[in-house]
Design an enzyme around this catalytic site. Structure first.
Site, mmCIF file in Angstrom:
data_model
loop_
_atom_site.group_PDB
_atom_site.id
_atom_site.type_symbol
_atom_site.label_atom_id
_atom_site.label_comp_id
_atom_site.label_asym_id
_atom_site.label_seq_id
_atom_site.Cartn_x
_atom_site.Cartn_y
_atom_site.Cartn_z
ATOM 1 N N GLU A 90 0.300 -0.971 -0.335
ATOM 2 C CA GLU A 90 -0.182 -0.454 -0.025
ATOM 3 C C GLU A 90 0.889 1.425 0.152
ATOM 4 O OE1 GLU A 90 -3.694 -1.942 2.725
ATOM 5 O OE2 GLU A 90 -1.819 -0.805 3.294
ATOM 6 N N CYS A 110 6.747 -6.208 6.907
ATOM 7 C CA CYS A 110 8.437 -5.964 7.601
ATOM 8 C C CYS A 110 8.653 -6.584 8.693
ATOM 9 C CB CYS A 110 7.749 -4.825 8.316
ATOM 10 S SG CYS A 110 9.149 -3.418 9.697
ATOM 11 N N CYS A 114 8.218 -3.562 15.314
ATOM 12 C CA CYS A 114 7.520 -2.286 16.485
ATOM 13 C C CYS A 114 6.299 -2.949 17.520
ATOM 14 C CB CYS A 114 7.804 -1.270 15.886
ATOM 15 S SG CYS A 114 9.410 -0.869 15.169
#
Ligand code: SAH
Length: 347
Positions: A90, A110, A114
């Site tokens: 996106e 990813c 995090c």
């Protein structure tokens, strides 16, 4: 076969030389691709039929296609791009007073993990190639030009899904491409790369001789808190990150970094944290961008109240640190910070 859009001008020049052509050929092709926006060699009228045939053996024109377009009430537009292998990424177009900015994804998924970010819910599947990043910018640029031929993408931030310094070479080639005056010509100072703190990437980037902006996702003023929020901090703690940023400043002739700092209620938003942050970053002369946290995943974190954000901001300003509170875009279409992620098939 490799996409012609995956070459920076420098790379295409070497390629043309290796094909016994003059270096001018690369500029000629770049101009057809990015000034006149043709999408076949046959349309390049100053290239001979014979050489066209040779080029067709070497390159194709593949680019990701935008399959879903959502427009937010504030004018933000989100596109879903389908890649050749069926993966999806996106990206988002934001309208500022100073121009149009595209937030580009650099990886499918990813691996940085995090704690506050939805992009990492899907582990990294692969790196994006330069033309897959470029395609995101070109698609939005076309969308704007279809509305009004005078409009163009003026800024690019590599802050979508993925860690750019975990895909260093492809990201650099993409940056060189969009920055080229023979390409879509986005000024270096209008390009920003954002990293979670991959120290070797920061050090290398400082030596590239680019005027591109570097943003560091910091989010915490000490290791204890940063370890909780960002696993990368175990590999590169603040005692390595801060000296790397100082070194980056020296190598890049005093280019300043911007620190991104998500404000999470009762976690990192106290004035004691603001003081600790000030002490930490003072030697680096960086700017601070305070980001109101988007509660995108169920982790118990809440957005910091506005009064807290303002008090934190004022503290930094009083101490002489340049600081802004980030404006939010597109939250109604899941396009705000931390919300970008490839959708699970069938989800
Ligand atoms: N990997 C790079 C780029 C992607 S993240 C990096 O870490 O910088 C881009 C920015 O969005 C980062 O500053 C990130 O911390 C921020 N972000 C992620 N999730 C968020 C959330 N839920 N709310 C607000 N900002 C978020």
């Amino acid at each position: 076969m490799r996409s012609i859009y995956s070459y920076s001008l420098e790379e295409l020049t070497s390629k043309m030389i290796s094909m016994n052509q003059s270096s001018y050929r690369a500029k000629q092709i770049f101009s057809w691709l990015y000034k006149k926006r043709v999408s076949s060699f046959d349309e390049m009228s100053d290239i001979s039929k014979a050489f066209c045939a040779v080029l067709k053996q070497e390159f194709d024109f593949s680019l990701p296609t935008p399959t879903v377009v959502q427009e937010s009430a504030d004018g933000t537009i989100k596109c879903l791009f389908k890649l050749e292998d069926g993966e999806e990424v996106e990206s988002v177009l934001m309208h500022y007073v100073y121009g149009y900015s595209v937030c580009v994804s650099s990886q499918v998924g990813c691996n940085m993990g995090c704690a506050f970010c939805a992009s990492g819910l899907l582990k990294k599947k692969r790196n994006l190639l330069p033309h897959e990043m470029l395609g995101q910018v070109l698609a939005f640029d076309k969308l704007l030009k279809d509305k009004n031929p005078e409009l163009r993408v003026t800024h690019v931030v590599i802050m979508g899904t993925g860690e750019p310094f975990d895909n260093y070479d492809n990201v650099l080639s993409f940056i060189r491409n969009i920055n080229s005056p023979f390409g879509i010509d986005i000024g270096a100072r209008h390009i920003t790369v954002s990293t979670c703190g991959v120290v070797p990437g920061i050090l290398k980037f400082g030596k590239e001789g680019l005027q591109v902006n570097l943003a560091i996702s910091l989010h915490a003023p000490n290791d204890e808190l940063r370890n909780k929020l960002m696993p990368i901090n175990h590999a590169y703690p603040l005692s390595e990150l801060i000296p790397a940023i100082i070194q980056y400043g020296k190598d890049s002739h005093d280019r300043r970094v911007t620190y991104e700092y998500i404000m999470i209620k009762d976690l990192n938003d106290s004035l004691a944290c603001a003081k600790e942050l000030y002490d930490l970053i003072k030697p680096t002369f960086g700017y601070v961008n305070l980001i109101p946290y988007n509660p995108v995943i169920e982790n118990g974190y809440e957005r910091s109240p506005n009064t807290r954000v303002k008090a934190f901001h004022n503290y930094l300003l009083k101490k002489g640190i340049k600081s802004t509170i980030r404006k939010e875009f597109g939250s109604d279409i899941d396009a705000a910070c931390g919300q970008l992620r490839a959708k699970h098939k069938g989800e």
